[in-house]
Write an enzyme that holds these catalytic residues in place. Structure first.
Site, mmCIF file in Angstrom:
data_model
loop_
_atom_site.group_PDB
_atom_site.id
_atom_site.type_symbol
_atom_site.label_atom_id
_atom_site.label_comp_id
_atom_site.label_asym_id
_atom_site.label_seq_id
_atom_site.Cartn_x
_atom_site.Cartn_y
_atom_site.Cartn_z
ATOM 1 N N CYS A 139 41.025 51.211 40.329
ATOM 2 C CA CYS A 139 39.882 52.151 39.773
ATOM 3 C C CYS A 139 39.167 52.916 40.929
ATOM 4 C CB CYS A 139 38.937 51.378 39.028
ATOM 5 S SG CYS A 139 38.307 49.836 40.107
ATOM 6 N N CYS A 159 43.037 43.160 36.236
ATOM 7 C CA CYS A 159 43.131 44.506 35.552
ATOM 8 C C CYS A 159 44.874 44.677 35.515
ATOM 9 C CB CYS A 159 42.532 45.562 36.084
ATOM 10 S SG CYS A 159 42.891 45.647 37.813
ATOM 11 N N CYS A 201 38.183 44.283 42.555
ATOM 12 C CA CYS A 201 38.560 45.425 42.933
ATOM 13 C C CYS A 201 38.787 45.633 44.312
ATOM 14 C CB CYS A 201 38.132 46.643 42.151
ATOM 15 S SG CYS A 201 37.732 46.392 40.359
HETATM 16 FE FE1 FES Z 1 41.673 47.625 38.365
HETATM 17 FE FE2 FES Z 1 39.242 47.882 39.571
HETATM 18 S S1 FES Z 1 39.808 47.704 37.503
HETATM 19 S S2 FES Z 1 41.260 47.637 40.488
#
Ligand code: FES
Length: 122
Positions: free
Chosen positions: A59, A34, A103
């Site tokens: 997130c 991400c 994550c």
């Molecule tokens: Fe980037 Fe979870 S979507 S750390």
């Protein structure tokens, strides 16, 4: 996406979010999926993690998992802290959606990098 009550508790009131101004070492890790970044700050005394903080643009899962990781790592020796795993985090926050695993391991990698950096400079 479903999150457990424990995940929301850590996300809404993280105890270890922010910078540690007098940190002895900092570790960083980027999430290739991400693009988010995680930083871990540690204060070490007699080989024990006396204080710890995390900072991230990640997130909900990244914040909840890292806050939990900090809680687990505080008071542990560097050797014990670097052995903490995804399973240890999940034991505390109950569960995370499978697509959020990447994550939740960000904090672990950043903490291991912080410990590595601490050893390099001490
Ligand atoms: Fe980037 Fe979870 S979507 S750390």
């Amino acid at each position: 996406m479903e999150y457990s009550k424990r995940v929301f508790e850590h996300f809404q009131k993280p105890k270890f979010a922010g910078e540690l101004k007098d940190a002895d070492a900092v570790g960083e890790e980027g999430n290739i999926k991400c693009g988010d970044v995680m930083k871990m700050y540690i204060k070490v005394e007699n080989n024990v993690i006396k204080d710890i903080r995390f900072k991230t643009y990640g997130c909900i899962a990244a914040i909840a998992a890292s806050d939990t990781l900090c809680e687990l790592a505080k008071g542990k020796t560097l050797e014990e802290a670097e052995k903490l795993t995804y399973a240890d985090i999940i034991k505390e926050i109950e569960e995370l959606p499978a697509i959020k695993i990447h994550c939740s391991v960000l904090g672990i990698a950043a903490l291991r990098n912080a410990i590595k950096n601490y050893r390099k400079s001490n």
